[in-house]
Design a protein around this motif. Structure first.
Motif, short mmCIF file in Angstrom:
data_model
loop_
_atom_site.label_atom_id
_atom_site.label_comp_id
_atom_site.label_asym_id
_atom_site.label_seq_id
_atom_site.Cartn_x
_atom_site.Cartn_y
_atom_site.Cartn_z
N VAL A 125 0.83 -1.20 0.00
CA VAL A 125 0.00 0.00 0.00
C VAL A 125 0.86 1.25 0.00
O VAL A 125 0.61 2.22 -0.73
N ASP A 126 1.92 1.23 0.80
CA ASP A 126 2.83 2.37 0.89
C ASP A 126 3.47 2.68 -0.47
O ASP A 126 3.55 3.83 -0.90
N THR A 127 3.91 1.63 -1.17
CA THR A 127 4.53 1.85 -2.49
C THR A 127 3.52 2.40 -3.49
O THR A 127 3.83 3.29 -4.28
N LEU A 128 2.32 1.85 -3.50
CA LEU A 128 1.29 2.29 -4.45
C LEU A 128 0.88 3.73 -4.18
O LEU A 128 0.67 4.51 -5.12
N ASP A 129 0.77 4.10 -2.92
CA ASP A 129 0.44 5.49 -2.59
C ASP A 129 1.57 6.42 -3.02
O ASP A 129 1.32 7.51 -3.54
#
Length: 313
Positions: free
Chosen positions: A134-138
């Protein structure tokens, strides 16, 4: 008494040992977890390998950041992100430290209710990789209509980047070894093989380049191909720190300090709901007894079947 795994020195898996630990009662705000399963991640062996330094003052070093189990005791005022915690609750705990144990004392803030539909092994392997994804996608601002290149698409974090990226409306190309291509397809990405000619293979699928890149592999080839293909270099993201990705302009995601963990903590309830509903899947590759942690780490450092490794107390 409880058992936990520690690194007695810096080195390879041979430095790991199972030791006894005195039982500790929960302080206010804490809960005791009787552990049923523990997630294993590459960062666990990297910490005692010396890759991040070799401070003797932290030895013996406890390991592990995620687990799942049953609440055994509850300290005064203890509550989790979704409310009160009770003895007997089935829960997932993340982030924690020293989760390689059969009994944990953790802050209530790290405790998320486990859906009854989610098996113990999958629950224990969900949040470290899912929250990182999620952190990478955000960070890459991935959304509807994007063409996303994911390096390491069959890995722990990469497989969640694919699943969650697809849910956001992105089209995904994923690099992986040939033996993992069917798995990458099952997640919703088009697989391509690593190695020489990677740029050309991706160009066949993306003649005009890609909108964003998320790298979980960290190879020089992945970095070079990403820089060549991405249309906007502000959307280059990696989970693998180092001078090369930094020089190439990658945004590095993965800080382990309090500020770096906040985006991942915010993603926990969302991810648990998705997993409980079957909207994302945790693939478990292998399970090991807690006493086999050294063997699990040795196997994790070699080519292996796609999926998470899990320790069972």
């Amino acid at each position: 008494m409880s058992r936990r795994v520690v690194a007695r020195a810096y080195g390879g898996p041979e430095v790991l040992a199972v030791v006894d630990a005195e039982a500790v009662n929960p302080a206010p705000g804490e809960v005791v977890i009787d552990v049923r399963a523990i997630g294993v991640n590459p960062i666990d062996y990297k910490l005692y390998s010396g890759a991040f330094g070799a401070d003797p003052d932290v030895l013996p070093m406890g390991l592990g950041s995620e687990a799942a189990g049953i609440v055994g005791e509850v300290g005064d005022t203890a509550a989790g992100p979704v409310g009160p915690i009770s003895v007997g609750d089935e829960v997932i705990v993340y982030p924690v430290s020293e989760s390689y144990a059969d009994r944990l004392v953790v802050s209530g803030d790290s405790v998320i209710p486990k859906p009854a539909s989610l098996p113990w092994n999958e629950a224990a392997g969900l949040l470290a990789v899912g929250a990182a994804a999620v952190d990478t996608l955000d960070t890459a601002n991935v959304g509807t209509g994007d063409l996303l290149l994911v390096h390491g698409a069959s890995g722990g974090v990469g497989s969640f980047v694919v699943q969650l990226g697809r849910a956001r409306g992105a089209t995904i190309i994923g690099t992986a070894r040939p033996e993992h291509h069917d798995y990458v397809r099952s997640l919703g990405a088009t697989p391509v093989s690593y190695g020489a000619g990677l740029d050309d293979r991706v160009r066949v699928l993306a003649p005009d380049g890609v909108d964003a890149v998320i790298d979980t592999a960290g190879s020089d080839k992945a970095i070079d191909v990403s820089v060549d293909l991405v249309r906007d270099r502000s959307r280059l993201v990696t989970t693998v720190p180092g001078p090369r990705p930094a020089e190439a302009g990658f945004r590095i995601v993965g800080a382990l300090g309090p500020e770096g963990m906040e985006p991942r903590k915010r993603a926990r309830v969302f991810l648990v709901d998705l997993a409980g509903n079957g909207d994302v899947r945790v693939r478990v590759a292998r399970t090991y007894a807690l006493t086999e942690a050294a063997r699990a780490h040795a196997d994790l450092r070699k080519p292996h079947a796609a999926g998470k490794f899990i320790l069972l107390p």
